[in-house]
Design an enzyme around this catalytic site. Structure first.
Site, short mmCIF file in Angstrom:
data_model
loop_
_atom_site.label_atom_id
_atom_site.label_comp_id
_atom_site.label_asym_id
_atom_site.label_seq_id
_atom_site.Cartn_x
_atom_site.Cartn_y
_atom_site.Cartn_z
N TYR A 111 8.29 2.65 -13.36
CA TYR A 111 7.47 1.95 -13.87
C TYR A 111 7.00 2.22 -15.27
O TYR A 111 5.96 3.43 -14.79
CB TYR A 111 6.74 1.05 -12.90
CG TYR A 111 7.72 0.21 -12.15
CD1 TYR A 111 7.23 -1.00 -12.34
CD2 TYR A 111 8.16 0.75 -11.29
CE1 TYR A 111 8.16 -2.56 -12.03
CE2 TYR A 111 8.75 -0.26 -10.26
CZ TYR A 111 8.85 -1.96 -10.61
OH TYR A 111 9.21 -3.20 -9.96
N TYR A 126 14.10 2.57 -6.43
CA TYR A 126 12.29 3.61 -6.82
C TYR A 126 12.37 3.75 -5.11
O TYR A 126 12.02 3.34 -4.66
CB TYR A 126 11.46 3.43 -7.13
CG TYR A 126 11.05 2.46 -7.04
CD1 TYR A 126 9.92 2.45 -6.70
CD2 TYR A 126 11.14 1.20 -7.90
CE1 TYR A 126 9.25 0.89 -6.43
CE2 TYR A 126 10.66 -0.17 -7.89
CZ TYR A 126 9.72 0.03 -6.97
OH TYR A 126 9.12 -1.69 -7.16
N HIS A 165 15.01 -4.59 -8.35
CA HIS A 165 14.53 -5.94 -8.56
C HIS A 165 13.99 -6.27 -9.82
O HIS A 165 13.56 -4.83 -10.14
CB HIS A 165 13.16 -6.22 -7.21
CG HIS A 165 12.51 -5.69 -7.17
ND1 HIS A 165 12.65 -3.96 -6.67
CD2 HIS A 165 11.35 -5.44 -7.48
CE1 HIS A 165 11.08 -3.89 -6.62
NE2 HIS A 165 10.34 -4.50 -6.98
N HIS A 173 10.56 -8.30 -10.96
CA HIS A 173 9.51 -8.91 -10.78
C HIS A 173 9.91 -10.32 -11.68
O HIS A 173 9.81 -10.28 -12.77
CB HIS A 173 8.00 -8.03 -11.20
CG HIS A 173 7.62 -7.25 -10.15
ND1 HIS A 173 7.33 -7.24 -9.08
CD2 HIS A 173 8.23 -6.07 -10.15
CE1 HIS A 173 6.97 -6.08 -7.91
NE2 HIS A 173 7.61 -5.71 -8.65
N ARG A 199 12.73 0.99 -2.74
CA ARG A 199 12.77 0.03 -3.00
C ARG A 199 14.33 -0.35 -3.92
O ARG A 199 14.74 -0.44 -4.92
CB ARG A 199 12.19 -0.76 -4.14
CG ARG A 199 10.30 -0.13 -3.19
CD ARG A 199 9.94 -1.78 -2.47
NE ARG A 199 10.49 -2.76 -2.02
CZ ARG A 199 10.51 -3.87 -2.66
NH1 ARG A 199 9.30 -4.14 -4.07
NH2 ARG A 199 11.57 -4.97 -2.83
#
Lengths: 187, 249
Positions: B113, B152, B165, B167, B162
């Site tokens: 991110y 990640y 995905h 958000h 995780r």
């Protein structure tokens, strides 16, 4: 139809949800600006530094705003909606106007949504203005809440505005709300 | 002591023995950060009033068309698998949610991110921020172009990862329909291991978070396509009331 489930906002929401002026429903210098602020606490009483609070409210005349512009504010249009992230100390703040009563005899409130890392689904609550004890005493929601928990829904007046603390868990846990159609989603 | 994946798997399995319905269990210890951050009192049921019967209004003043393309925000082209994600936002009665805001954010193709708190030693992509906004069309359709995010690691337990995905933040036609969730990709091997995904203990309900590959959304020589429809809870305001109040406003 089955509603899509929620998921936590996660730790990186600043990336997607933050923007300039998001917590300034009116400019800070506005003559009638109200500072609505507070802390978000977890079940151990520690501040929550990665929560998002959204407010949605009537204007001072009690009208429900139907104007766009919350993402790119023009400094003149009151859209009634804002978003704030908590800081490292768990504190959030909004600059806004006081909501008015939407009908005579109704206690004015902010509709509040809470998101956080660690919180798997969003929470709803209300922050009432504290000024009129008669209105609060006759409010449908407050009347239906156990007397010792009502105060969690009422902001406090302080010299620099109104304070509304949110406790996610614990002895003074904030009263969080659900609505009939959300309950359907659980059926 | 830090938990292992095996510990978490046992907890996930135990929690699944007491199904919690189609929404996530907010009291879900396998997701460690939730332990002190969920209310223990039951939510208080009320009939929505006043502003709760309405949602904030967003419009073209708020969102530029090019904000729905996460691949054109920098001078160069981001690395990774170019994808289009599209679908419809519907209310619980199947009516389209038109002209409403959809916000998305995500990791880059390497699972990183663009956020100070993300310390995963995977490369940043100077050509990818990972943020998009759009408005739904008259039939509730949203559509954006992006790069498929990578999985990640995180620190819930040792060797926690995780599933990939995106958000999503979505508004409905009334306040009570507000939704923040995550869209996943089909066939992810990390699903059974992820306590955030597994916090929805009803398997049918959590599958609602998985987009479907759609070859009709895929475009030749350009990008693959995924379809994900988002059904919100039902609105508390009937169309008749809304018409009347809108006229009175």
């Amino acid at each position: 139809m089955s509603a899509v489930p929620g998921q936590t906002v996660g730790p990186f929401f600043h990336l997607g949800l933050e923007y300039d002026g998001m917590n300034e429903l009116v400019p800070p210098g506005h003559p009638r600006a109200l500072r609505l602020h507070g802390h978000v606490y977890d079940g151990a009483g520690a501040p929550v530094p990665d929560a998002v609070i959204e407010i949605w409210q009537a204007d001072p005349q009690g009208h429900i705003p139907r104007q766009p512009g919350s993402l790119r504010r023009d400094g003149w249009t009151f859209t009634g909606w804002g978003r704030a992230a908590t800081g490292p100390d768990g504190h959030y703040q909004f600059t806004t106007l006081e909501p008015g009563a939407t009908e005579p005899g109704k206690a004015p409130f902010f509709a509040v949504t809470v998101f956080a890392r660690g919180l798997l689904d969003r929470l709803f609550t209300r922050a009432y203005l504290p000024d009129d004890p008669d209105l609060l005493a006759n409010d449908t929601l407050l009347e239906s809440v156990a007397p010792d928990r009502r105060a969690t829904l009422i902001a406090r007046r302080v010299p620099d505005g109104a304070v509304f603390d949110i406790r996610l868990q614990g002895d003074d846990e904030t009263v969080f709300l659900t609505y009939p159609r959300l309950r359907d989603a659980w059926a | 002591m830090e938990s292992s994946q095996a510990d978490i798997n046992r907890e996930i399995e135990a929690a699944a023995q007491q199904p919690g319905g189609p929404q996530p269990k907010i009291d879900y210890a396998p997701y460690r950060s939730s332990i002190l951050r969920h209310p223990k009192q039951p939510a208080h049921l009320i009939d929505p009033e006043a502003v709760e019967l309405w949602a904030p209004v967003f419009g073209h003043r708020d969102v530029a068309d090019d904000e729905a393309d996460l691949t054109i925000q920098h001078a160069g082209t981001p690395l990774g698998e170019r994808i289009v994600v599209t679908g419809r936002v519907l209310d619980g009665d199947g009516r389209p949610v038109a002209d409403q805001l959809v916000e998305v954010w995500q990791a880059n193709a390497a699972g990183r991110y663009r956020h100070q708190r993300d310390q995963h030693p995977a490369p940043h992509d100077p050509n990818f921020t990972g943020v998009g906004r759009m408005l739904t069309g008259p039939d509730g359709t949203y559509r954006f172009q992006t790069i498929k995010p990578g999985p990640y690691p995180w620190r819930n337990h040792v060797n926690a990862w995780r599933p990939a995905h995106i958000h999503f933040s979505i508004f409905g036609t009334d306040f009570t329909q507000r939704l923040v969730t995550q869209m996943y990709f089909p066939g992810d091997p990390l699903f059974p291991l992820d306590p955030i995904y597994q916090s929805i203990t009803d398997p049918k309900a959590r599958e609602l978070l998985i987009a479907q590959y759609d070859h009709d959304v895929t475009t030749p020589e350009w990008s693959t396509g995924y379809r994900w429809d988002i059904v919100l809870t039902g609105t508390h305001r009937t169309p008749l009331e809304s018409d009347t109040e809108e006229e009175a406003a």
